[in-house]
Each structure stands twice: as structure tokens, then as C-alpha cells.
Design an enzyme around this catalytic site. Structure first.
Site, mmCIF file in Angstrom:
data_model
loop_
_atom_site.group_PDB
_atom_site.id
_atom_site.type_symbol
_atom_site.label_atom_id
_atom_site.label_comp_id
_atom_site.label_asym_id
_atom_site.label_seq_id
_atom_site.Cartn_x
_atom_site.Cartn_y
_atom_site.Cartn_z
ATOM 1 N N ALA A 63 4.549 -23.772 19.966
ATOM 2 C CA ALA A 63 4.510 -22.886 21.124
ATOM 3 C C ALA A 63 5.636 -21.871 20.967
ATOM 4 O O ALA A 63 6.625 -22.135 20.259
ATOM 5 C CB ALA A 63 4.688 -23.699 22.402
ATOM 6 N N GLY A 108 3.462 -27.397 18.961
ATOM 7 C CA GLY A 108 2.106 -27.023 19.368
ATOM 8 C C GLY A 108 1.145 -26.868 18.196
ATOM 9 O O GLY A 108 -0.071 -26.965 18.378
ATOM 10 N N GLU A 111 0.028 -30.262 17.493
ATOM 11 C CA GLU A 111 -0.786 -30.660 18.648
ATOM 12 C C GLU A 111 -2.177 -30.040 18.617
ATOM 13 O O GLU A 111 -3.162 -30.701 18.934
ATOM 14 C CB GLU A 111 -0.039 -30.292 19.943
ATOM 15 N N GLU A 131 10.255 -31.097 19.290
ATOM 16 C CA GLU A 131 10.625 -30.658 20.643
ATOM 17 C C GLU A 131 11.930 -31.225 21.162
ATOM 18 O O GLU A 131 12.690 -30.528 21.830
ATOM 19 C CB GLU A 131 9.488 -31.000 21.636
HETATM 20 N N1 CAA Z 1 8.149 -19.529 18.538
HETATM 21 C C1 CAA Z 1 8.465 -18.214 18.446
HETATM 22 N N2 CAA Z 1 8.724 -17.590 17.282
HETATM 23 C C2 CAA Z 1 8.652 -18.341 16.158
HETATM 24 C C3 CAA Z 1 8.345 -19.712 16.180
HETATM 25 C C4 CAA Z 1 8.077 -20.311 17.435
HETATM 26 N N3 CAA Z 1 7.706 -21.621 17.571
HETATM 27 N N4 CAA Z 1 8.393 -20.178 14.911
HETATM 28 C C5 CAA Z 1 8.709 -19.133 14.126
HETATM 29 N N5 CAA Z 1 8.874 -18.036 14.878
HETATM 30 C C6 CAA Z 1 9.241 -16.673 14.411
HETATM 31 C C7 CAA Z 1 10.727 -16.556 14.114
HETATM 32 O O1 CAA Z 1 11.467 -16.331 15.283
HETATM 33 C C8 CAA Z 1 10.738 -15.394 13.163
HETATM 34 O O2 CAA Z 1 10.629 -14.206 13.903
HETATM 35 P P1 CAA Z 1 11.550 -12.917 13.531
HETATM 36 O O3 CAA Z 1 11.130 -12.554 12.137
HETATM 37 O O4 CAA Z 1 11.177 -11.907 14.550
HETATM 38 O O5 CAA Z 1 12.973 -13.387 13.596
HETATM 39 C C9 CAA Z 1 9.442 -15.553 12.382
HETATM 40 O O6 CAA Z 1 8.607 -16.411 13.171
HETATM 41 C C10 CAA Z 1 9.644 -16.203 11.036
HETATM 42 O O7 CAA Z 1 10.319 -17.431 11.264
HETATM 43 P P2 CAA Z 1 11.625 -17.863 10.422
HETATM 44 O O8 CAA Z 1 12.396 -16.667 9.995
HETATM 45 O O9 CAA Z 1 12.344 -18.900 11.210
HETATM 46 O O10 CAA Z 1 10.921 -18.510 9.131
HETATM 47 P P3 CAA Z 1 11.485 -19.664 8.205
HETATM 48 O O11 CAA Z 1 10.566 -19.746 7.044
HETATM 49 O O12 CAA Z 1 12.923 -19.473 7.939
HETATM 50 O O13 CAA Z 1 11.344 -21.011 9.074
HETATM 51 C C11 CAA Z 1 10.223 -22.560 10.509
HETATM 52 C C12 CAA Z 1 10.081 -21.479 9.432
HETATM 53 C C13 CAA Z 1 10.898 -23.813 9.924
HETATM 54 C C14 CAA Z 1 8.812 -22.931 10.964
HETATM 55 C C15 CAA Z 1 11.050 -22.022 11.681
HETATM 56 O O14 CAA Z 1 10.532 -20.748 12.072
HETATM 57 C C16 CAA Z 1 11.017 -22.902 12.880
HETATM 58 O O15 CAA Z 1 11.729 -23.900 12.909
HETATM 59 N N6 CAA Z 1 10.239 -22.555 13.908
HETATM 60 C C17 CAA Z 1 10.174 -23.287 15.130
HETATM 61 C C18 CAA Z 1 9.360 -24.553 14.957
HETATM 62 C C19 CAA Z 1 9.366 -25.352 16.247
HETATM 63 O O16 CAA Z 1 10.374 -25.816 16.689
HETATM 64 N N7 CAA Z 1 8.164 -25.527 16.853
HETATM 65 C C20 CAA Z 1 8.011 -26.244 18.060
HETATM 66 C C21 CAA Z 1 8.082 -25.341 19.226
HETATM 67 S S1 CAA Z 1 8.160 -26.221 20.756
HETATM 68 C C22 CAA Z 1 6.555 -26.593 21.140
HETATM 69 O O17 CAA Z 1 5.647 -26.360 20.389
HETATM 70 C C23 CAA Z 1 6.405 -27.207 22.503
HETATM 71 C C24 CAA Z 1 5.072 -27.778 22.802
HETATM 72 O O18 CAA Z 1 4.752 -28.866 22.428
HETATM 73 C C25 CAA Z 1 4.184 -27.046 23.661
#
Ligand code: CAA
Length: 263
Positions: A63, A108, A111, A131
Site C-alpha cells: 500500500a 499489500g 496480500e 507492516e
Molecule cells: N508506497 C509508496 N511508494 C513506494 C512504496 C510504497 N509501498 N514502495 C516503493 N515506493 C516508491 C519509493 O518511494 C520510490 O519512489 P521515489 O523514486 O519517488 O523516491 C520508488 O518507489 C522506488 O523505490 P525505492 O527507491 O525504495 O526502490 P528500492 O529498489 O531501493 O527498494 C523496496 C525497493 C525494498 C521495495 C522499497 O521500495 C520498500 O521497502 N518499499 C516499501 C515496502 C513496504 O514496506 N510495503 C508495505 C507497505 S504497508 C502495507 O502494504 C499496508 C497494508 O497491508 C495495507
């Protein structure tokens, strides 16, 4: 649609979550477009749906953290409901849904894959429910579907530790059915979908309903659900054609189970 693509070819639909700049993260607009796209699929025509992510790196990275960062308690609950409603729609879609997980399937992303009937993935796939590291619980069904898929002990470990797992471990714990080199994943998904599409569509959808509905009730009620859906099949032309082919003892025809007739 800005963030969802849908391609339909030979009774197979491929839905691509198309927000590669954010690794296909799910914000409200993506969820709304996903909802609308699912509503628009003609399930009398399409026999199987494949869900995948745009690009080579990510299926869905979760998400949208930016959008969630400023939510209030009530808004958080509403955002969870929005995701849950859409994912439940995927789960309850009358046709089988295959998740072709082509990279990150975090939060998500994991999920949404779990709301699909079947998951296959590429060798570079990474699954996890990160999360608790963000100060929240999984909110789009993860606390419920992960335990149902891989067992409560493993689900609790993955959710409490927020540990990500690679494709080989996802395969070992039964989260995915198969792992492919990235370049072979979509072909494998399409091959599986085509194989499903060759079979009697009403029988296939009744199987999905019997399994899904039966898993929610006790075994006696579940078997009654099966009996009714089994009985329904005897009113279909597919059953008459399918069994007729067998009884004619014509080898060619026996193998030729198509064309089946839709409702
Ligand atoms: N939400 C918003 N933006 C996201 C995102 C997310 N979940 N995951 C990645 N992005 C964006 C980054 O902010 C980045 O944007 P910018 O270029 O504008 O800065 C772009 O995607 C590329 O991401 P990274 O530079 O971080 O890429 P990376 O290869 O270095 O890392 C990754 C990849 C390990 C997936 C890392 O992006 C990451 O950890 N993302 C978050 C993953 C996460 O925690 N997901 C769970 C979210 S909570 C949830 O989902 C709740 C639920 O159950 C409903």
C-alpha cells in the site's frame, strides 16, 4: 485508466498494475481503478484472469506509504476497508485468478497475491508483510489469509518479525505453487490459464465456489455446498457434451473437450 491495464486475448485476461515509478504501490486511485476494472470483466467471456505488475522489478510493493502516513484512525480503517473490499472482489470473482508475481510482493502486494486463487512467481520475487516495522498491522487481509495459506505458526513468525522471504522459501512453505525464471513467468501463467480455459467453465466456477465457500464452514455444511454445486452441473450442456464424448469411446472426441458452452 491511469494505473491499470487490461488485455483480453482468447478468453484469458491479463490485468497489469501499472505504476512502475512507485513499484506499483497501491494508493486510493489504483484501488479504485482496480475495482472498476474488475467490475468490467465479462466473466461469461473471460475464463481466467492473470494479475501481474508492470516492469521487471516489482509485482506490488505494498500500500502507498506516502498516502497512509497522515491518516487518522478513522481514515486508516476506511483505507483498510477499501483494500479489503477490492481484494475480496478478486477472491470472489467467479473465474480463477492467477497471480504472476514478478518481483516485490510486500505488504499489500503479498496480500493481493493471496486474494488470488493461485500464485506463481519469478526467481527474483520477494514476499513479506513488513507492516509492523512501519508501526501498523497488515491491513488488506494479511493477518487472515496468510495463516489460512501457510498455517498459523509460519504466518505469525513472518508477520511478527516482518521478515521478507525469497521465492524458494515461498515455494517451500506453500505460499506459491511454482517458481520460474523471470522471462518464463508470463508464459507459464498463460499456459496455466489456457489449460483452465479448456475445461467446462461452469464446472470450473462451481469448483471455485465450492472450495471458497466450503472453507468458511464446518465439513458437514461444506459437503452440502459441494452437493448443490455438483448437482447444478447436471443442468449444463457442458456435462452432456463432456460425458457424451467419453461414452462415445471416440478417442479423438474424448480428448476434444472444447468447445464447452457458457451459461
Ligand atoms: N508506497 C509508496 N511508494 C513506494 C512504496 C510504497 N509501498 N514502495 C516503493 N515506493 C516508491 C519509493 O518511494 C520510490 O519512489 P521515489 O523514486 O519517488 O523516491 C520508488 O518507489 C522506488 O523505490 P525505492 O527507491 O525504495 O526502490 P528500492 O529498489 O531501493 O527498494 C523496496 C525497493 C525494498 C521495495 C522499497 O521500495 C520498500 O521497502 N518499499 C516499501 C515496502 C513496504 O514496506 N510495503 C508495505 C507497505 S504497508 C502495507 O502494504 C499496508 C497494508 O497491508 C495495507
Amino acid at each position: 485508466m491511469e494505473f491499470i491495464k487490461l488485455d483480453v486475448e482468447e478468453k484469458i485476461a491479463v490485468l497489469t498494475i501499472n505504476r512502475p515509478k512507485a513499484l506499483n504501490a497501491l494508493n486510493s486511485q489504483v484501488l479504485d481503478e482496480l475495482n472498476e476494472t474488475l467490475d468490467g470483466i465479462d466473466t461469461n467471456e473471460v475464463r481466467a484472469l492473470i494479475i501481474t505488475g508492470e516492469g521487471e522489478k516489482s509485482f506490488v510493493a505494498g500500500a502507498d506509504i506516502g498516502e497512509m502516513s497522515s491518516l487518522t484512525k478513522a481514515e486508516g480503517e476506511a483505507f483498510g476497508k477499501k483494500g479489503n473490499d477490492v481484494f475480496r472482489k478478486i477472491e470472489a470473482l467467479p473465474i480463477p485468478v492467477i497471480a504472476a508475481v514478478n518481483g516485490f510482493a510486500l505488504g499489500g502486494g503479498c496480500e493481493i497475491s493471496m486474494s488470488c486463487d493461485i500464485r506463481i512467481c519469478s526467481e527474483n520475487a520477494l514476499f513479506g508483510q513488513p507492516e509492523v516495522g512501519l508501526g501498523i498491522t497488515p491491513g488488506f487481509g494479511g493477518t487472515q489469509r496468510l495463516a489460512r495459506l501457510v498455517g498459523m505458526g509460519m504466518a505469525k513468525e513472518l508477520i511478527y518479525t516482518a521478515r521478507n522471504i525469497k521465492a524458494d522459501e515461498a515455494l517451500r512453505i506453500g505460499l506459491v505453487n511454482a517458481v520460474y525464471p523471470a522471462e518464463e513467468l508470463m508464459n507459464a501463467a498463460k499456459k496455466m490459464a489456457s489449460r483452465i480455459a479448456m475445461n467446462a467453465p461452469i464446472a470450473v466456477r462451481n469448483c471455485k465456489k465450492a472450495i471458497n465457500d466450503g472453507m468458511q464452514v464446518n465439513i458437514d455444511d461444506a459437503l452440502v455446498i459441494e452437493e448443490k454445486l455438483f448437482g447444478d452441473c447436471f443442468e449444463t450442456e457442458d456435462q452432456k457434451a463432456g460425458m457424451g464424448n467419453f461414452l462415445e469411446k471416440d478417442k479423438e472426441k474424448k480428448l476434444k473437450v472444447v468447445p464447452f458452452v457458457n451459461r
